[in-house]
Write an enzyme that holds these catalytic residues in place. Structure first.
Site, PDB file in Angstrom:
ATOM      1  CD1 TRP A  30      -6.808  -7.649   0.702  1.00  0.00           C
ATOM      2  CD2 TRP A  30      -5.344  -8.749  -0.563  1.00  0.00           C
ATOM      3  NE1 TRP A  30      -6.585  -6.980  -0.295  1.00  0.00           N
ATOM      4  CE2 TRP A  30      -5.667  -7.553  -1.150  1.00  0.00           C
ATOM      5  CE3 TRP A  30      -4.596  -9.634  -0.964  1.00  0.00           C
ATOM      6  CZ2 TRP A  30      -4.991  -7.442  -2.143  1.00  0.00           C
ATOM      7  CZ3 TRP A  30      -3.591  -9.387  -2.027  1.00  0.00           C
ATOM      8  CH2 TRP A  30      -4.203  -8.299  -2.763  1.00  0.00           C
ATOM      9  NE  ARG A  46      -4.085  -2.009   2.243  1.00  0.00           N
ATOM     10  CZ  ARG A  46      -4.032  -3.182   2.554  1.00  0.00           C
ATOM     11  NH1 ARG A  46      -2.633  -3.572   3.027  1.00  0.00           N
ATOM     12  NH2 ARG A  46      -5.072  -4.102   2.386  1.00  0.00           N
ATOM     13  CG  HIS A  51      -5.452   1.309  -3.291  1.00  0.00           C
ATOM     14  ND1 HIS A  51      -4.602   0.998  -2.182  1.00  0.00           N
ATOM     15  CD2 HIS A  51      -6.448   0.464  -3.449  1.00  0.00           C
ATOM     16  CE1 HIS A  51      -5.204  -0.267  -1.818  1.00  0.00           C
ATOM     17  NE2 HIS A  51      -6.448  -0.665  -2.457  1.00  0.00           N
ATOM     18  NE  ARG A  93      -3.437  -4.057  -1.425  1.00  0.00           N
ATOM     19  CZ  ARG A  93      -2.749  -4.820  -0.590  1.00  0.00           C
ATOM     20  NH1 ARG A  93      -1.487  -4.786  -0.602  1.00  0.00           N
ATOM     21  NH2 ARG A  93      -3.478  -5.777   0.314  1.00  0.00           N
TER      22      ARG A  93
END
Length: 357
Positions: free
Chosen positions: A311, A190, A285, A288
């Site tokens: 995650w 991130r 973002h 990603r």
């Protein structure tokens, strides 16, 4: 007694409760009759609490203060504060037991009226719902929290770049952002983890890096395996800054320059590069998302991708599954026609991939 504070139009009340506590509190109104009614009701409520043991009433502001104190560890704490600042304009002087479904509807109407999307409204409602539920189930401040339903949100496509588009964008970026983008496409980290990455978190000899638990969104440490692309990027930045990996040159007085840490990836330079590269509707973002999409298309198993990306749930990774349906080929073939010509009328023949009558 009722009184006004200096430079304030609102009435305040001051009195002593049956158990000896001194109360000084704003009535929230500049109308004296309304203020008298508020004071009388407050005195009655406090008498009932003292003499009859009734549950004391708590305000929305009291709940917000306690919520902020108890959830300061959350990765989304900053976003929560933003939503709470907006909610304060609607619920600032309201008691918790006065927040019913009608008042929630007013909040929804007001939030939508500010021109935001249903997704933003839902983030605000989620904070409101979480506080009210905690006030009911943990703090025991209210008997029952209102049922708050979220608004429907349209399903959005995952935005990702092809390799050619990524190269085109990187060519338009300044050096520090270009290498940060390359590093993100190689690791999937991130933005905050890339901008805040320190040399103490990198071991080039072992080709690994790590994100500490308090830096990760899911609050679980992430081990990062560095591929050759990531290692090449890191080697270019050795020696530029004492602690931070990525930095930029800032001009100082006297005409010199010095290396400074990078605070934000979504800078003006980023958006200008996107425009020059001809790439629209793309956020930092989404790099990603691009990393994850490339992995799935290259055959990386979803369970491995979940661990690599940090995650917290498998559902977050399943949204990329449609990009690699090859594992379903065996099942799709099960209903193939055994005689490829059987589906055509008798007067039509298939010849070298074409049809003749």
């Amino acid at each position: 007694m009722l009184y006004r504070r200096k430079n304030s139009s609102r009435w305040w009340c001051r009195f002593t409760t049956p158990d000896g506590r001194e109360i000084r509190q704003s009535t929230g109104t500049s109308d004296r009759k309304d203020a008298e009614g508020y004071e009388a009701k407050l005195k009655r409520d406090l008498w009932q609490q003292s003499k009859l043991g009734e549950k004391p009433r708590k305000s929305w502001q009291e709940a917000v203060v306690r919520w902020i104190d108890e959830t300061s560890h959350k990765a989304s704490h900053g976003d929560d504060l933003m939503h709470l600042r907006w909610l304060d304009t609607h619920l600032g002087d309201v008691m918790l037991d006065e927040i019913d479904i009608d008042r929630v509807d007013e909040v929804i109407k007001g939030r939508k009226g500010s021109g935001v999307s249903n997704a933003t409204v839902n983030r605000t409602l989620a904070v409101l719902r979480a506080i009210l539920r905690r006030a009911e189930r943990k703090w025991r401040w209210i008997d029952r929290a209102p049922a708050i339903s979220l608004l429907p949100e349209p399903k959005q496509r995952i935005r990702w770049l092809t390799h050619e588009e990524a190269d085109r964008l990187i060519d338009e970026l300044p050096e520090h952002l270009a290498d940060m983008a390359r590093f993100t496409l190689a690791t999937g980290l991130r933005a905050s983890n890339v901008t805040g990455l320190e040399w103490s978190q990198v071991d080039l000899a072992r080709r690994v890096a790590w994100i500490h638990a308090d830096q990760a969104k899911a609050r679980r440490a992430i081990g990062v395996s560095l591929n050759s692309d990531a290692v090449q990027v890191l080697r270019r930045w050795i020696g530029r800054h004492a602690t931070r990996v990525f930095c930029y040159q800032r001009r100082v007085k006297g005409g010199g320059v010095r290396w400074e840490p990078i605070a934000e990836a979504n800078s003006a330079a980023w958006y200008k590069a996107l425009k020059r590269a001809g790439i629209a509707d793309f956020r930092w973002h989404d790099l990603r998302h691009t990393w994850a999409s490339w992995h799935v298309q290259a055959g990386t198993p979803l369970h491995a991708l979940q661990e690599m990306g940090g995650w917290s749930s498998f559902e977050m990774v399943r949204r990329y599954a449609h990009l690699a349906p090859e594992h379903l080929a065996e099942y799709a073939a099960r209903i193939e026609s055994r005689d490829q010509g059987a589906h055509f009328p008798s007067h039509i023949k298939v010849v070298d991939g074409g049809m003749q009558c």
